[in-house]
Enzyme design. Structure first.
Site, short mmCIF file in Angstrom:
data_model
loop_
_atom_site.label_atom_id
_atom_site.label_comp_id
_atom_site.label_asym_id
_atom_site.label_seq_id
_atom_site.Cartn_x
_atom_site.Cartn_y
_atom_site.Cartn_z
N LYS A 1 0.83 -1.34 -0.15
CA LYS A 1 -0.10 0.11 -0.03
C LYS A 1 0.84 1.59 0.16
O LYS A 1 2.28 0.74 0.50
CB LYS A 1 -0.62 0.18 1.19
CG LYS A 1 -2.03 -1.27 1.24
CD LYS A 1 -2.52 -1.11 2.39
CE LYS A 1 -4.02 -1.70 2.16
NZ LYS A 1 -4.97 -1.91 3.21
N TYR B 1 -12.35 -2.48 -3.61
CA TYR B 1 -12.32 -2.73 -2.51
C TYR B 1 -14.28 -1.97 -2.27
O TYR B 1 -15.09 -1.89 -1.18
CB TYR B 1 -12.30 -1.35 -1.03
CG TYR B 1 -10.66 -1.75 -0.69
CD1 TYR B 1 -10.71 -2.93 -0.23
CD2 TYR B 1 -9.43 -0.86 -1.29
CE1 TYR B 1 -9.35 -3.60 0.51
CE2 TYR B 1 -8.45 -1.57 -0.76
CZ TYR B 1 -8.29 -3.34 -0.25
OH TYR B 1 -6.95 -2.77 -0.05
N ASN C 1 -2.41 0.22 6.40
CA ASN C 1 -1.41 -1.11 7.29
C ASN C 1 -0.44 -1.61 5.84
O ASN C 1 -0.76 -3.17 6.36
CB ASN C 1 -2.16 -1.43 7.76
CG ASN C 1 -3.56 -1.71 6.48
OD1 ASN C 1 -3.37 -1.81 5.41
ND2 ASN C 1 -4.73 -2.44 6.75
N GLU D 1 -9.84 -10.38 -7.94
CA GLU D 1 -8.72 -9.53 -7.64
C GLU D 1 -7.56 -9.20 -9.16
O GLU D 1 -7.13 -8.45 -9.06
CB GLU D 1 -8.42 -9.62 -6.36
CG GLU D 1 -9.28 -9.50 -5.33
CD GLU D 1 -8.97 -9.46 -3.81
OE1 GLU D 1 -9.73 -8.60 -3.09
OE2 GLU D 1 -7.30 -9.67 -3.18
N HIS E 1 -1.72 -5.08 1.72
CA HIS E 1 -3.67 -5.66 0.81
C HIS E 1 -3.39 -7.56 0.89
O HIS E 1 -2.37 -7.93 -0.14
CB HIS E 1 -4.17 -5.17 0.10
CG HIS E 1 -5.38 -6.58 -0.27
ND1 HIS E 1 -6.43 -6.37 0.00
CD2 HIS E 1 -5.22 -7.29 -1.44
CE1 HIS E 1 -7.43 -7.40 -0.76
NE2 HIS E 1 -6.59 -7.68 -1.61
P1 RTP Z 1 -6.90 -6.04 3.69
O1 RTP Z 1 -8.28 -5.84 2.44
O2 RTP Z 1 -6.66 -5.12 3.00
O3 RTP Z 1 -6.64 -6.89 2.93
O4 RTP Z 1 -6.71 -5.75 4.96
P2 RTP Z 1 -7.68 -7.10 5.99
O5 RTP Z 1 -8.49 -8.07 4.86
O6 RTP Z 1 -7.04 -7.14 6.83
O7 RTP Z 1 -9.02 -6.16 6.17
P3 RTP Z 1 -10.25 -5.50 5.80
O8 RTP Z 1 -11.24 -6.34 6.39
O9 RTP Z 1 -11.10 -6.54 4.46
O10 RTP Z 1 -10.38 -4.33 5.28
C1 RTP Z 1 -9.91 -3.85 4.38
C2 RTP Z 1 -8.71 -2.50 4.22
O11 RTP Z 1 -10.33 -1.45 5.40
C3 RTP Z 1 -9.46 -0.44 6.12
N1 RTP Z 1 -10.30 -1.23 7.55
N2 RTP Z 1 -10.76 -0.20 8.93
N3 RTP Z 1 -11.52 1.36 11.19
C4 RTP Z 1 -11.65 -0.11 10.90
O12 RTP Z 1 -12.55 -0.31 11.36
C5 RTP Z 1 -11.57 -0.65 9.67
N4 RTP Z 1 -11.45 -2.15 9.65
C6 RTP Z 1 -10.96 -2.10 8.00
C7 RTP Z 1 -7.70 -1.43 6.68
O13 RTP Z 1 -7.17 -0.88 5.96
C8 RTP Z 1 -8.23 -2.73 6.44
O14 RTP Z 1 -7.11 -3.11 5.33
MG MG Z 2 -10.16 -7.11 3.40
#
Ligand code: RTP
Ligand code: MG
Length: 141
Positions: free
Chosen positions: A11, A51, A114, A128, A117
């Site tokens: 990212k 997203y 973070n 994707e 992804h």
């Molecule tokens: P990613 O898709 O980016 O790999 O991240 P992830 O699976 O670990 O998490 P996901 O639930 O898919 O969420 C996508 C991105 O949204 C942001 N996020 N912010 N503030 C919050 O509660 C929150 N929850 C998710 C994060 O940057 C996450 O990577």
């Molecule tokens: Mg995710």
């Protein structure tokens, strides 16, 4: 164990920190091969579509703003159990909760910025990979 492919994005925060090489080295050290890769500046439309599953979430606009704030490094990783292996290397979404030694624990600053992804399942990995590499070569290694 099946050979899988997964979509990985370094990212904008991690690209800005100049740790692309260090993150790619972790994938390689874990036995994941880079089957395709490109550096890109995402448009708002691309980030929103990528997203889209989170479109109704309160953090959606911040997430999209962040993903277009600078260039990202996008790669297809290939190897045994690649989807879960990549998620383990990444660590928890919130770097404060990520295991020591994971990419997010070591390189991420916040749940928004973070570092990486990774696809979360075979179905999302296929969608994707097609989203970013349709018409481009993805090499079987
Ligand atoms: P990613 O898709 O980016 O790999 O991240 P992830 O699976 O670990 O998490 P996901 O639930 O898919 O969420 C996508 C991105 O949204 C942001 N996020 N912010 N503030 C919050 O509660 C929150 N929850 C998710 C994060 O940057 C996450 O990577
Ligand atoms: Mg995710």
């Amino acid at each position: 164990m099946a050979i899988e492919r997964t979509l990985s994005i370094i990212k904008p925060d991690a690209v800005a920190k100049n740790v692309v090489g260090q993150i790619l080295a972790r994938f390689e050290a874990a036995g994941l091969k880079i089957a395709a890769a490109r550096l890109a500046q995402l448009s708002r439309a691309e980030a929103e579509q990528f997203y889209a599953v989170h479109a109704a979430r309160p953090f959606f606009k911040d997430l999209v703003d962040f993903m277009i704030s600078g260039p990202v490094m996008i790669q297809v990783l290939e190897g045994e159990n690649a989807i879960l292996k990549n998620r383990e290397l990444m660590g928890a979404t919130d770097p404060k909760k990520a295991e020591p030694g994971t990419i997010r624990a070591d390189f991420a600053d916040s749940i928004d910025a973070n570092a990486v992804h990774g696809s979360d399942a075979p179905e999302t990995a296929a969608v994707e990979i097609a989203f970013f590499f349709a018409g481009l070569n993805v090499y079987a290694r």
